[in-house]
Write a protein that holds these residues in place. Structure first.
Motif, PDB file in Angstrom:
ATOM      1  N   VAL A  61     -15.427   6.517   1.541  1.00  0.00           N
ATOM      2  CA  VAL A  61     -15.243   5.108   1.907  1.00  0.00           C
ATOM      3  C   VAL A  61     -15.795   4.212   0.804  1.00  0.00           C
ATOM      4  N   GLU A  62     -16.981   4.537   0.323  1.00  0.00           N
ATOM      5  CA  GLU A  62     -17.593   3.738  -0.746  1.00  0.00           C
ATOM      6  C   GLU A  62     -16.763   3.775  -2.015  1.00  0.00           C
ATOM      7  N   GLU A  63     -16.142   4.934  -2.325  1.00  0.00           N
ATOM      8  CA  GLU A  63     -15.317   5.039  -3.534  1.00  0.00           C
ATOM      9  C   GLU A  63     -14.074   4.159  -3.427  1.00  0.00           C
ATOM     10  N   ILE A  64     -13.423   4.184  -2.262  1.00  0.00           N
ATOM     11  CA  ILE A  64     -12.235   3.352  -2.080  1.00  0.00           C
ATOM     12  C   ILE A  64     -12.595   1.874  -2.115  1.00  0.00           C
ATOM     13  N   VAL A  65     -13.678   1.514  -1.450  1.00  0.00           N
ATOM     14  CA  VAL A  65     -14.111   0.107  -1.463  1.00  0.00           C
ATOM     15  C   VAL A  65     -14.470  -0.322  -2.884  1.00  0.00           C
ATOM     16  N   SER A  66     -15.083   0.572  -3.655  1.00  0.00           N
ATOM     17  CA  SER A  66     -15.402   0.279  -5.055  1.00  0.00           C
ATOM     18  C   SER A  66     -14.128   0.058  -5.860  1.00  0.00           C
ATOM     19  N   GLU A 124       0.858 -18.300   2.095  1.00  0.00           N
ATOM     20  CA  GLU A 124      -0.583 -18.175   1.912  1.00  0.00           C
ATOM     21  C   GLU A 124      -0.878 -17.179   0.792  1.00  0.00           C
ATOM     22  N   ILE A 125      -1.874 -17.486  -0.014  1.00  0.00           N
ATOM     23  CA  ILE A 125      -2.291 -16.598  -1.101  1.00  0.00           C
ATOM     24  C   ILE A 125      -3.412 -15.703  -0.570  1.00  0.00           C
ATOM     25  N   ILE A 126      -3.154 -14.390  -0.566  1.00  0.00           N
ATOM     26  CA  ILE A 126      -4.080 -13.446   0.052  1.00  0.00           C
ATOM     27  C   ILE A 126      -4.545 -12.393  -0.947  1.00  0.00           C
ATOM     28  N   ILE A 127      -5.589 -11.663  -0.560  1.00  0.00           N
ATOM     29  CA  ILE A 127      -6.120 -10.584  -1.388  1.00  0.00           C
ATOM     30  C   ILE A 127      -5.296  -9.314  -1.190  1.00  0.00           C
ATOM     31  N   VAL A 128      -4.954  -8.671  -2.293  1.00  0.00           N
ATOM     32  CA  VAL A 128      -4.261  -7.383  -2.279  1.00  0.00           C
ATOM     33  C   VAL A 128      -4.907  -6.475  -3.320  1.00  0.00           C
ATOM     34  N   ALA A 129      -4.676  -5.176  -3.180  1.00  0.00           N
ATOM     35  CA  ALA A 129      -5.160  -4.212  -4.178  1.00  0.00           C
ATOM     36  C   ALA A 129      -4.039  -3.231  -4.475  1.00  0.00           C
ATOM     37  N   PHE A 185     -16.485  -7.619  -3.318  1.00  0.00           N
ATOM     38  CA  PHE A 185     -15.478  -7.521  -2.274  1.00  0.00           C
ATOM     39  C   PHE A 185     -16.124  -7.485  -0.896  1.00  0.00           C
ATOM     40  N   GLU A 186     -17.258  -6.778  -0.769  1.00  0.00           N
ATOM     41  CA  GLU A 186     -17.941  -6.688   0.523  1.00  0.00           C
ATOM     42  C   GLU A 186     -18.357  -8.073   1.022  1.00  0.00           C
ATOM     43  N   LEU A 227     -12.530 -15.772  -2.563  1.00  0.00           N
ATOM     44  CA  LEU A 227     -13.628 -16.735  -2.569  1.00  0.00           C
ATOM     45  C   LEU A 227     -14.366 -16.564  -3.888  1.00  0.00           C
ATOM     46  N   GLU A 228     -14.067 -17.428  -4.834  1.00  0.00           N
ATOM     47  CA  GLU A 228     -14.540 -17.252  -6.204  1.00  0.00           C
ATOM     48  C   GLU A 228     -16.053 -17.317  -6.323  1.00  0.00           C
TER      49      GLU A 228
END
Length: 205
Positions: free
Chosen positions: A34-39, A6-11, A109-110, A103-104
């Protein structure tokens, strides 16, 4: 296609944690951090074959992890021998979630996270209610102390459901679940059987 294909999202961990300046162990609830990491995830996330990602600690797999709360009760499920992740068999979990797919058509990300989370909830649970559940991101969980945690980053979501809500698991050969009082889950033998992310989440609920 097997699940490891499966092709999944990674960072990339280095960018996600600003070269470890933002790294933490356990829970992170500080809204600004939290907002900085999510950004950072939003700016750098890419996709990878799951089997490769599970072996590459230079990447984190962001996983939505939803705790379903009904008053003073939490929905708990047990991974049975038929479940796919052998490292978590017979563990108790208070989190519903899974790997994310890109999901293009979605911009942030949210948005991708919430769409993937809603899909996981639909796949794993039958939720019967007359009220719309309330979803809220309350923080992040990072656990670098075991092989599962080192390649994942938990996005902790609490779903508040109405007291009349009934929840059942769909895959009864893999999971069984029911609501338990929060106070009971914080005591042994239940607490010691919780998977690591669930223990960390319970400590702040």
């Amino acid at each position: 296609m097997g699940k490891m294909d499966e092709i999944i999202i990674v960072a990339p961990r280095a960018q996600l944690f600003n070269n470890e300046e933002l790294a933490f162990q356990g829970t992170l609830q500080d809204k600004k951090l939290v907002e900085e990491i999510v950004s950072n995830i939003n700016a750098t996330y890419t996709t990878m074959r799951r089997g490769d990602a599970e072996e590459d600690e230079s990447f984190k797999q962001p996983i939505p992890y939803a705790v379903i709360k009904r008053g003073n009760e939490i929905f708990v499920y047990e991974r049975l021998q038929g479940a796919g992740e052998t490292r978590l068999h017979n563990k108790l979990s208070i989190g519903v979630g899974g790997h994310m797919n890109a999901l293009e058509e979605l911009e942030t990300f949210e948005e991708v996270l919430m769409e993937n989370l809603n899909r996981e909830l639909e796949e794993e649970l039958i939720m019967t209610t007359n009220e719309q559940p309330e979803l809220k991101v309350i923080g992040l969980i990072n656990d670098d102390e075991d092989e599962v945690g080192r390649v994942h980053l938990c996005v902790l979501v609490v779903i508040e459901v109405h007291e009349n809500t009934v929840i059942e698991v769909r895959e009864t050969d893999q999971l069984q679940g029911q609501f338990f009082p929060i106070e009971k889950l914080k005591l042994n033998p239940f607490y010691e059987r919780l998977e690591n992310w669930s223990k960390i989440a319970m400590d702040i609920l």
